[in-house]
Design a protein around this motif. Structure first.
Motif, mmCIF file in Angstrom:
data_model
loop_
_atom_site.group_PDB
_atom_site.id
_atom_site.type_symbol
_atom_site.label_atom_id
_atom_site.label_comp_id
_atom_site.label_asym_id
_atom_site.label_seq_id
_atom_site.Cartn_x
_atom_site.Cartn_y
_atom_site.Cartn_z
ATOM 1 N N THR A 292 41.016 44.188 36.142
ATOM 2 C CA THR A 292 41.068 44.872 37.432
ATOM 3 C C THR A 292 41.223 43.865 38.566
ATOM 4 N N THR A 293 40.462 42.785 38.498
ATOM 5 C CA THR A 293 40.569 41.741 39.526
ATOM 6 C C THR A 293 41.985 41.180 39.559
ATOM 7 N N VAL B 220 35.372 35.155 40.732
ATOM 8 C CA VAL B 220 34.507 35.987 39.889
ATOM 9 C C VAL B 220 33.474 35.114 39.198
ATOM 10 N N SER B 221 32.520 35.733 38.558
ATOM 11 C CA SER B 221 31.434 34.993 37.917
ATOM 12 C C SER B 221 31.967 34.152 36.767
ATOM 13 N N PRO B 222 31.283 33.060 36.446
ATOM 14 C CA PRO B 222 31.717 32.226 35.319
ATOM 15 C C PRO B 222 31.837 33.014 34.021
ATOM 16 N N ALA B 223 30.942 33.954 33.806
ATOM 17 C CA ALA B 223 31.007 34.738 32.566
ATOM 18 C C ALA B 223 32.306 35.522 32.487
ATOM 19 N N ARG B 224 32.732 36.069 33.638
ATOM 20 C CA ARG B 224 33.948 36.863 33.632
ATOM 21 C C ARG B 224 35.177 35.971 33.473
ATOM 22 N N HIS C 139 44.055 42.087 42.867
ATOM 23 C CA HIS C 139 43.944 41.017 43.861
ATOM 24 C C HIS C 139 44.706 39.748 43.493
ATOM 25 N N GLY C 140 45.283 39.703 42.286
ATOM 26 C CA GLY C 140 46.075 38.542 41.897
ATOM 27 C C GLY C 140 45.246 37.496 41.172
ATOM 28 N N GLU C 141 45.959 36.556 40.572
ATOM 29 C CA GLU C 141 45.297 35.540 39.766
ATOM 30 C C GLU C 141 44.319 34.694 40.576
#
Length: 423
Positions: free
Chosen positions: A18-19, A31-35, A23-25
């Motif tokens: 979704t990100t 985003v969070s490190p986990a994501r 919103h593009g690369e």
């Protein structure tokens, strides 16, 4: 994998996707490190290729001409291979409620078979013969990655770029011509994301290997067949089986891609040219292990496909000449040629085998060679043996004692080996 972990992984994949699409690369850096960890490099690279080419509203893969696809399939070596093992492929699909697909090198699907639920899901997105599943046609997927990277690949849930397959998990592996190394296509196994299993990728790899063993050798002459279509034994054509050290089987000069059990079955059948019943083969292979007869039958079926059908049943028997390196070692020992025996001995026979018969044979060959060296400790033969069994100090000591005080060029080497073994 437990349900909670699967839902967490799917949530990470959906949020990352979704990100990216909204919103593009660049937004992924926030985003969070986990994501971020959830996005594998090959997935992100495929998303980059997919984004300018794919409408997120795509409802299915584009379809190539049906007649062109069918004509390509008819002439493909993959068609012959799949037809030889189709029963095994269908059982895999039905048992796991999977849809299986085989593609050409351009990731166009040539053949599919699906379990009850997945068959319908596949048809709705054109996961059918003629469907083009490269990532610029339908977005990120395992078929494209396996072909593009030439390595087994998995794509889970929203790692797929197109939302139409966000509910899928796919495992794919490339299929090569064993004779030339040419990539012929890929095989893919797909199901719903909640049925993700840790052995999915290994199963895809095994299916690819199974297809490779069934691919006809276009460089070799066809194996003659009898009036009823059964293989006949022909001089000059046959099986060469290496069991000592590194196991390998070659059929008419072409290396077969076999798993450990299939090699063990070959060894047992080579030892018993008159054939073995199902019960005998089961006992010789598994001993008292709790393994079902159907498991053995599946292994034999895979092996028969690899041998081009040259494996009879009732009893199971190889329908071709067989040369086994073990026979060469034994023949040299019987003739008193210890140097020849050592040269033919590549190491322990199938180390780690659980077959009681093969374990007994391994001990027999190893002990026979060792006793032959103790009886006739020729320095050159002992030197060769010490490369395979470097810690057998008794054979080295026996050889040095036999040399006495007489000068010999191998003495220094033998003493060096003995010193190294003693450390």
């Amino acid at each position: 994998m437990d349900t909670g972990t699967l839902h967490e992984l799917r949530g990470d994949a959906v949020r990352a996707w979704t990100t990216f699409v909204e919103h593009g690369e660049g937004a992924l850096d926030d985003v969070s490190p986990a994501r971020r960890t959830a996005i594998r490099p090959e997935i992100l690279s495929s998303w980059r290729r997919s984004a300018p080419a794919i409408d997120l509203g795509v409802s299915g893969a584009p379809l190539d001409d049906e007649q062109d696809t069918a004509a390509y399939w008819r002439e493909s070596a993959l068609q012959v291979a799949v037809s030889r093992i189709e029963d095994e492929l269908r059982r895999t699909a039905e048992d796991g409620d999977l849809v299986l697909a085989v593609t050409d090198p351009q990731t166009r699907i040539l053949w599919t078979y699906g379990g009850r639920v997945m068959r319908t899901k596949a048809e709705t997105v054109n996961f059918v013969p003629g469907g083009r599943w490269d990532d610029t046609s339908v977005g990120t997927n395992a078929l494209d990655l396996a072909g593009r990277m030439d390595t087994p690949s998995m794509v889970f849930s929203a790692e797929h770029y197109a939302p139409i397959v966000h509910n899928w998990v796919c495992w794919a592996a490339p299929v090569h011509d064993p004779a030339t190394g040419e990539r012929l296509g890929v095989i893919d196994l797909s199901t719903t994301w909640d049925r993700t299993h840790p052995i999915g990728l290994a199963t895809a790899r095994m299916m690819a290997r199974l297809i490779e063993t069934a691919i006809p050798d276009r460089a070799a002459p066809p194996r003659p067949r009898g009036a009823a279509g059964s293989p006949v034994e022909v001089a000059g054509l046959g099986l060469s089986l290496t069991l000592l050290g590194s196991a390998e089987a070659r059929l008419d000069g072409r290396r077969l891609l076999l798993n450990r059990r299939q090699t063990e079955i070959l060894a047992l059948l080579a030892m018993h040219p008159d054939g073995l019943s199902l019960d005998q083969l089961h006992a010789y292979l598994y001993g008292d292990q709790a393994v079902t007869a159907s498991t053995l039958k599946a292994e034999v079926s895979h092996l028969r496909a690899a041998l081009g059908g040259a494996l009879a049943s009732r009893p199971y028997r190889l329908m071709m000449p067989v040369e086994v390196d073990v026979d060469s070692v034994i023949a040299h020992i019987r003739s008193g040629d210890v140097l020849g025996a050592v040269a033919a001995y590549g190491g322990d026979l199938l180390p780690g085998t659980n077959s009681p018969v093969l374990s007994e044979l391994a001990d027999y060959v190893a002990v026979a060679l060792r006793e032959a060296l103790l009886a006739d400790p020729q320095p050159d033969a002992v030197m060769g043996y010490s490369e395979i069994a470097p810690y057998d100090t008794e054979v080295l000591e026996h050889c040095l004692a036999g040399l006495g005080a007489a000068p010999h060029p191998a003495r220094a080497l033998l003493r060096g080996r003995l010193a190294a073994a003693a450390r």
